[in-house]
Design an enzyme around this catalytic site. Structure first.
Site, PDB file in Angstrom:
ATOM      1  N   SER A 218       4.328  -4.086  -0.864  1.00  0.00           N
ATOM      2  CA  SER A 218       5.635  -4.436  -0.325  1.00  0.00           C
ATOM      3  C   SER A 218       6.193  -5.622  -1.118  1.00  0.00           C
ATOM      4  O   SER A 218       6.375  -5.511  -2.324  1.00  0.00           O
ATOM      5  CB  SER A 218       5.523  -4.730   1.174  1.00  0.00           C
ATOM      6  OG  SER A 218       6.769  -4.716   1.793  1.00  0.00           O
TER       7      SER A 218
ATOM      8  N   ASP B 195       9.340   5.847   4.385  1.00  0.00           N
ATOM      9  CA  ASP B 195       9.303   4.387   4.455  1.00  0.00           C
ATOM     10  C   ASP B 195      10.702   3.809   4.651  1.00  0.00           C
ATOM     11  O   ASP B 195      11.558   3.934   3.777  1.00  0.00           O
ATOM     12  CB  ASP B 195       8.683   3.844   3.165  1.00  0.00           C
ATOM     13  CG  ASP B 195       8.350   2.368   3.247  1.00  0.00           C
ATOM     14  OD1 ASP B 195       8.830   1.682   4.173  1.00  0.00           O
ATOM     15  OD2 ASP B 195       7.610   1.888   2.367  1.00  0.00           O
TER      16      ASP B 195
ATOM     17  N   HIS C   3       5.591   3.341   5.283  1.00  0.00           N
ATOM     18  CA  HIS C   3       5.204   2.085   4.648  1.00  0.00           C
ATOM     19  C   HIS C   3       3.714   1.799   4.750  1.00  0.00           C
ATOM     20  O   HIS C   3       3.141   1.179   3.857  1.00  0.00           O
ATOM     21  CB  HIS C   3       5.992   0.945   5.304  1.00  0.00           C
ATOM     22  CG  HIS C   3       6.008  -0.327   4.521  1.00  0.00           C
ATOM     23  ND1 HIS C   3       6.640  -0.449   3.301  1.00  0.00           N
ATOM     24  CD2 HIS C   3       5.474  -1.549   4.772  1.00  0.00           C
ATOM     25  CE1 HIS C   3       6.505  -1.692   2.852  1.00  0.00           C
ATOM     26  NE2 HIS C   3       5.794  -2.365   3.723  1.00  0.00           N
TER      27      HIS C   3
END
Length: 694
Positions: free
Chosen positions: A544, A630, A665
């Site tokens: 991320s 995501d 995610h």
């Protein structure tokens, strides 16, 4: 290392241009963003065929390139699974007349939620997550909250990875869900046995509306209690421990405000604690006739604790309870009837502090060079018992019940590794690595006691460095699979986190974001200088915003690394932060700057954005991951980055894109399925440093 694979997929260039601040930005791969991306996030089958075909081709290329690691990945999964106690039960959590536990059975991916009478008796299964997940390839259980009378269980689940959760209500006596289904729910909070507050998420995936639901009524009749108009602010609801209030907390990363509703009168209008003010952060709890407030007000950059009367909670009435002290970061609090408990961090080490209504401040701390503490306050308000967890890179988690009155602690549970674990076989160290400007970066190190520290050992260096998130120096059983193979495992506590206080975070925002990247490079160099590893022997990993970190450092110092693992990486920073229609963008401006309005912010971001700074140079082996569903880092960011790297870089090192076509995610769900993701990363790291053994 990797055999040459000549048929790597190539995403065709379809140039588009955009202009900002008089600068023309060309993007050859913008077409990878589907026009119907919001629809595809909920249903990946609706991804346009040309995009789906490209992502599928990349997955096929990944499979071919990693085929010779199949046995290694199988071995890694077996090792990691062997460290999981399959038939495991959590420590009972007492609440009113009952005790609640979460139990795993042998072979089960998901837990079962169970309760018993408080002092023992027959078990009742409240929620068997395995049964609920059986029909779904992806299943993420969200909030689970029992009503104050313990008669109704509110629970929600996401079955696509898009983080759009559906809320259900279950009768705890019959075990049956009602016909009530509420879609796109964020947080939930019970006011009383018949009234539930919940947050709805809008089409942009922003939680912005609070509704009040009466049990047994049609959700179409639910009352809108609060609506957030500022797209930078996200909303959450929760019930305070005393049970006297439900709070509505709304805010962005560095600014917020709180409203409260008495649970005795749930139809009352929310009452404001303190109005939103630029840079003001606070969170509340309730104790008797006062609110207890953790805040940075009045220049308390590392936070302090104040109190205010419940009748007049505005800032003019705030009185210091735990005064501000520079360098001591107060990071969380809990109020009981007779006790105040808080967690603070100093010099990158945490401690738990507590104080009665009178008397001295006392603390719980440990002596290892690096460790992690977790606070788990009781669900009950009128109690002297407090639970906390302790672990270190060498010590599996321990769960303690602590008597605040006597100071006695009881070990309630020690996490077991069925395949065996001797902490004496491993070494934990903490070094301080100088960065480019002289700042000293804490680095937590784990290695096997037999590993030679002569500069030849491979290293996996992990980092994050954003949003004030601090990386705990805790235990991970999975990491042992690398460490047992002679790897050094290191965590760089770079600027952007709060390990060394609020200033550590502030010094990596806006135009100072580059400090995060220099810190990580400095950590790598110190590991080399102190003989832990060597140049070209380090695999850098981040996910991320940590993917932004590794994406930036591979542009800045490509020859430092043996490999890069970028998990769902935030790498197309400039394009994303210029697009205020994306779910997270408005709230991100407090971190990176607003490049729409500010030329300086535009220039700053453009200077480090990994996608915008890919150049014709040699890059190390790279593994990049994405998830079609995501909503946090949209799939096209890593896809575009890989596509651009393929057409620009000058080496033959492997470049892999692995896209999960059915999740988002956080990758696969289930405690065993998730091991596949870890095994993939570790196999890549082992292969990248040329250690295809074991």
């Amino acid at each position: 290392m990797f055999k040459h694979l000549p048929n790597a997929p190539l995403a065709g260039k379809r140039p588009t241009t955009a202009t900002a601040h008089g600068v023309t930005l060309r993007d050859d791969f913008a077409w990878l963003r589907a026009d119907n991306w919001q629809e595809a996030m909920r249903d990946p089958a609706k991804l346009p065929s040309d995009i789906a075909d490209y992502l599928t081709a990349e997955n096929g290329y990944y499979d071919a390139a990693m085929a010779d690691t199949a046995d290694l990945q199988t071995a890694l999964i077996a090792e990691m699974r062997g460290r999981i106690k399959e038939d495991d039960t959590s420590v009972p959590r007492k609440n009113g007349a009952y005790a609640y536990v979460m139990r795993y059975s042998e072979g089960a991916e998901h837990p079962v939620y169970i309760r018993t009478p408080r002092n023992g008796g027959d078990e009742v299964v409240l929620l068997n997550v395995n049964a609920e997940a059986a029909a779904h390839e992806y299943f993420d259980l969200g909030a689970v909250a029992v009503s104050p009378d313990h008669g109704v269980l509110a629970w929600k689940a996401d079955t696509t990875g898009s983080e759009f959760f559906t809320l259900r209500l279950r009768d705890t006596t019959t075990g049956q869900d009602s016909a009530t289904l509420i879609a796109d729910v964020g947080s939930v909070a019970w006011a009383n046995e018949s009234t539930l507050f919940y947050v709805r998420v809008d089409a942009q995936h922003r939680p912005n509306k609070v509704f009040r639901h009466t049990i047994g009524s049609d959700p179409a009749d639910d009352v809108l209690v609060y609506e957030e108009k500022d797209p930078r602010y996200f909303v959450g609801v929760s019930r305070l421990r005393s049970g006297a209030y439900v709070q509505i907390a709304t805010g962005m990363n560095d600014e917020n405000e709180v409203w409260v509703i008495p649970t005795a009168t749930p139809d009352a209008q929310p009452a404001l604690i303190a109005a939103r003010t630029e840079g003001l952060e606070y969170e509340i709890d309730h104790q008797g006739d006062q609110f207890v407030i953790l805040t940075n007000a009045g220049g308390a950059v590392d936070f302090k604790i104040v109190t205010a009367p419940t009748a007049t909670p505005q800032r003019a009435h705030w009185v210091d309870r735990v005064p501000y002290r520079a360098g001591r970061m107060v990071i969380g609090l809990a109020a009981y009837r007779d006790w105040l408990i808080w967690v603070e961090r100093e010099n990158a080490l945490p401690r738990i502090c507590y104080q009665g209504r009178s008397g001295p401040v006392q603390s719980i701390a440990f002596d290892e060079e690096a460790y992690a503490l977790g606070a788990d306050p009781s669900a009950e308000y009128d109690t002297d018992m407090f639970r906390f967890t302790y672990s270190s890179p060498t010590t599996p988690s321990q769960f303690f019940d602590f008597d605040l009155s006597s100071g006695d602690r009881v070990l309630m549970k020690q996490v077991e590794l069925p395949s065996g674990h001797d902490p004496a076989d491993y070494v934990t160290r903490r070094i301080m690595a100088p960065s480019h400007d002289g700042a000293l970066v804490p680095v937590t190190i784990l290695h096997h006691a037999t590993t030679k520290l002569d500069g030849t050992a491979p290293c996996l260096l992990y980092g994050y460095g954003s949003y004030g998130a601090s990386m705990p120096a805790g235990f991970s059983a999975n990491r042992l699979s690398l460490v047992d193979r002679g790897f050094i495992y290191a965590i760089a506590h770079v600027r952007g986190g709060e390990e060394k206080g609020r200033a550590w975070y502030e010094d990596a925002k806006f135009g100072r974001k580059v400090n995060t990247f220099h810190d990580f490079i400095g950590a790598a160099q110190s590991l080399i200088d102190e003989g832990y590893t060597g140049r070209g022997r380090i695999v850098a990993q981040g996910g991320s915003a940590g993917g932004l970190l590794v994406g930036a450092v591979v542009n800045m110092a490509p020859d430092l690394w043996a490999g890069i693992i970028a998990d769902v990486p935030f790498v197309d920073v400039l394009t994303t932060i210029l697009d205020d229609t994306l779910p997270l963008t408005p709230g991100e401006w407090s971190q990176w700057g607003n490049p729409i309005e500010s030329r300086a912010a535009f220039d700053d971001i453009r200077a480090y954005s990994p996608y915008d700074n890919v150049t014709a140079q040699d890059y190390p082996a790279m593994l990049v991951t994405a998830g079609v569903s995501d909503p946090r880092v949209t799939y096209w960011e890593p896809a575009k980055w890989v596509a651009k790297l393929r057409t620009t870089k000058t080496d033959d090192n492997i470049l892999l894109l692995k896209t999960n076509m059915t999740s988002g995610h956080f990758g696969k769900t289930g405690r065993f399925a998730a091991l596949e993701d870890a095994a993939r990363s570790y196999a890549f790291a082992i292969k990248a440093v040329g250690r295809m053994v074991g």
